[in-house]
Every structure is written in C-alpha cells, then in structure tokens.
Design an enzyme around this catalytic site. Structure first.
Site: not given
Length: 379
Positions: A276, A278
C-alpha cells in the site's frame, strides 16, 4: 410625536454599532481562549453540533421573529469568522512550536496497529512528534486544513486492489498538497481471540480493502460472513473487546500482538507483493531540491480525443507518467478528473515547460505536490 429624520436614525445606528463592536471584540477574545483550550487538549476546531445550538439559541432570543432569517445568516458568518480565527491561531502556534524545536503533530486514520500508523512511524522515524488518530479519512484532511496537525498520513493506492478513490477525491476537494510518500508491505492475517479455531468463526470484520485483498482465502471459507468496519486495526481492537470467539478480524500481526489476539491464518492476501502506498499531506506545498516525483490533477475538455491529445504532451515533452487514476466530476456526467503521477522535479525547466503545455490544453490543471519518491513503493 414627530418622526425622526435620517440623521437621527443614522446616529442611533452608529450607537448600536459601537455596542456591537464591543460585543464582537469580547467574543473574539473568548474565541482566542477557546482556541488555546482546544490546542492544549488536541481537540478539533470544528464542532458543528455546538455551532448549530448556539445559532438556534441566539435566534430564539429574538422578540421579532420576522428577523430570524437575517440573524441566522449573521450568526453563520460569525461562526465562520470565529472558526477561521481559531485556525489562524493554531497555525501560528504550530509555527512557534516548530521554531522552538517542539514535536510536530501528525495524524492518521485508525488506531495503533493499523498500516496507516505503521506508515506514519516509518516515514517520521526519528522525528519528535505527537501522533493523533482519527476515525475517518476526511477527519485527517480537515485536521490538516484547520492546522490541528502539520501532516496527515493517508493510503492512496494498493498494488492488489488499485486506487483508494475516497482519498483521491478528498485531497483534490480540500486543496491539500502531497509532500511525501511511504510504501508499506501489507500482510493480511485472520485474527481471533485466544482459544478460537478456524471452524468457530462466523463473522469477519475488516475494511473492505482487507476483504478484497484476501478474497481467494475466503472463497475456501464460504460460511464466514463479511462485516465492513472502519479499518483493519480497529476491527482487531473490536474483536478483542467483544470476547466473542465466533468473531475474527483481518489485520496485521502487529495488531494481533497489540490487542492480544491469535493468528488463525497468516498471509491470507492473494498477492505476496501486496503493498500500500501512503501519501503525506500538508496544507502548504514544500520544496525539496531532491524531489523526483510529481502528482498533478487535470480535467480534459469535453470533446472527442481530448484525453489522447493531453497525454500526447506527456510523451512529446519527455515526461514519464507512472500512474493515472480517473475520478468522475460531480454534477457533470461522463466527465472526469485525472490524477497523474510522473517523475521529475519542478526546478527542471523542461518539466515546467511540459506541465505548462499540458495546462494550456486542459480544462483544469493543478499540481498537488513535488516530493521524494519512496523506492520501496512497488506499484
């Protein structure tokens, strides 16, 4: 009795204005004290429920209710001005704390044990900081805009499931600036209370992304019911507090340790390279000479081939586009914003010239940030 002339009426208004000035000045002084109280206790600026109560109470004191719409409009403006005063005070306090070397305030969505918290810890490692957590993504963005925090940490895309559309929309809508990024390797695990077995589980709690990233695992366990929840770490916390061995959560091993849960099944995400990305957002852009990544949002003209023509300028100007995400424009069917990542530094004249040409051929163009790419982001 003779009717007062215009000069007498104006004199009366002047007298009332003097009283109004004294009252407003006293109110602004009180607002300053409220700002100091909220700052010390890390409370949000906006309390809309409180504002509505104050407005209703004030309007309710009118003797002549015919003036209610006018007074309500005035009070809404008073609330907005008071809110902006608090924001200015908090922003000034942040600057003073930074100059004094005090810890910066950084916010994230979720609770400790979440991947967002891990991204915050990794990105700001070694930086004196005060961590503040929020329930929703929008809460983080609003806190940045209201200067309750200096930076916010938000997930923007996942290598397995793609862009997190809500975050794209929030960053653009609130006019935030991207000042950094951090990639986190995401290993999803099925967590439950100690003593629970896989066959005991009836309900599984997680953010929808957790379910999506683990869908292959759950095809083998069709009896488990999915229950969407705020995020993975809060799901783990809720399961721990429930005391119910039929409940489980999808979350990290760190969350299992933090909330005293057992890992029933590890690495249940189907993509072993599950990552992921960010982003770090701020209210103001930041300049770094080593910045090598740019995020820009554009909207094309509503005519055939418009996107093709704009993208052609990326190629013609030698701009390396690494990601493109489309988002619908509210109220305009079949028209889109395009969030684009590209490599480069705004100090480079070729990059500036290329973006200028793209802006000239777009209906809308805004640079969201120029920052240092995280080489660990494998997207």
């Amino acid at each position: 009795m003779t009717e007062p002339d215009l000069e007498q009426l104006r004199a009366e208004i002047d007298r009332l204005d003097n009283t109004l000035v004294e009252t407003l000045e006293a109110r602004f002084n009180a607002v300053r004290h409220v700002a100091a109280y909220k700052d010390a206790r890390k409370m949000p600026v906006l309390d809309r429920e409180r504002e509505l109560k104050v407005i209703a109470k004030t309007v309710g004191r009118l003797h002549d209710k015919a003036y209610a719409p006018q007074l309500q409009e005035i009070m809404e403006k008073v609330m907005a001005v008071s809110r902006n005063l608090q924001i200015d005070i908090l922003a000034d306090n942040i600057r003073k704390r930074e100059q004094a070397g005090d810890p910066i305030r950084v916010g994230y969505q979720g609770v400790k044990g979440s991947f967002s918290h891990q991204a915050l810890e990794d990105y700001f490692a070694g930086v004196p900081k005060v961590e503040m957590n929020y329930v929703h993504f929008e809460d983080v963005v609003v806190a940045v805009k209201n200067h309750e925090i200096k930076y916010g940490v938000l997930p923007i895309e996942n290598s397995s499931t793609g862009g997190i559309t809500e975050v794209y929309d929030l960053v653009r809508r609130y006019d935030c600036h991207i000042v950094g990024e951090k990639g986190i390797k995401v290993d999803q695990n099925l967590l439950a209370l100690p003593g629970a077995a896989l066959e005991d589980i009836r309900k599984v709690y997680s953010h929808p992304q957790g379910f999506e990233q683990s869908r292959a695992f759950f095809r083998k366990h069709p009896s488990m019911e999915f229950v969407p929840f705020f995020n993975t770490a809060r799901s783990a916390k809720m399961v721990a507090e429930s005391g119910d061995k039929t409940k489980a959560a999808i979350a990290s091993r760190q969350a299992a340790k933090l909330y005293g849960l057992t890992v029933l099944a590890e690495n249940i995400n189907y993509n072993n390279a599950n990552t992921t990305r960010f982003i770090i957002i701020a209210d103001e852009p930041e300049h770094r000479p080593d910045a090598n990544k740019i995020t820009v949002v554009i909207a094309t003209k509503h005519e055939p081939g418009s996107l093709y023509k704009v993208l052609g300028h990326f190629y013609a100007c030698g701009l390396n586009m690494t990601n493109l995400e489309s988002r619908p424009i509210d109220g305009r069917s079949w028209e889109y914003f395009f969030h684009i990542d590209l490599t480069g530094n705004l100090d480079d004249p070729k990059v500036r010239q290329g973006l200028q040409e793209i802006a000239e051929h777009s209906a809308y163009c805004k640079i969201l940030g120029n920052y240092v790419s995280d080489e660990d982001v494998m997207l």
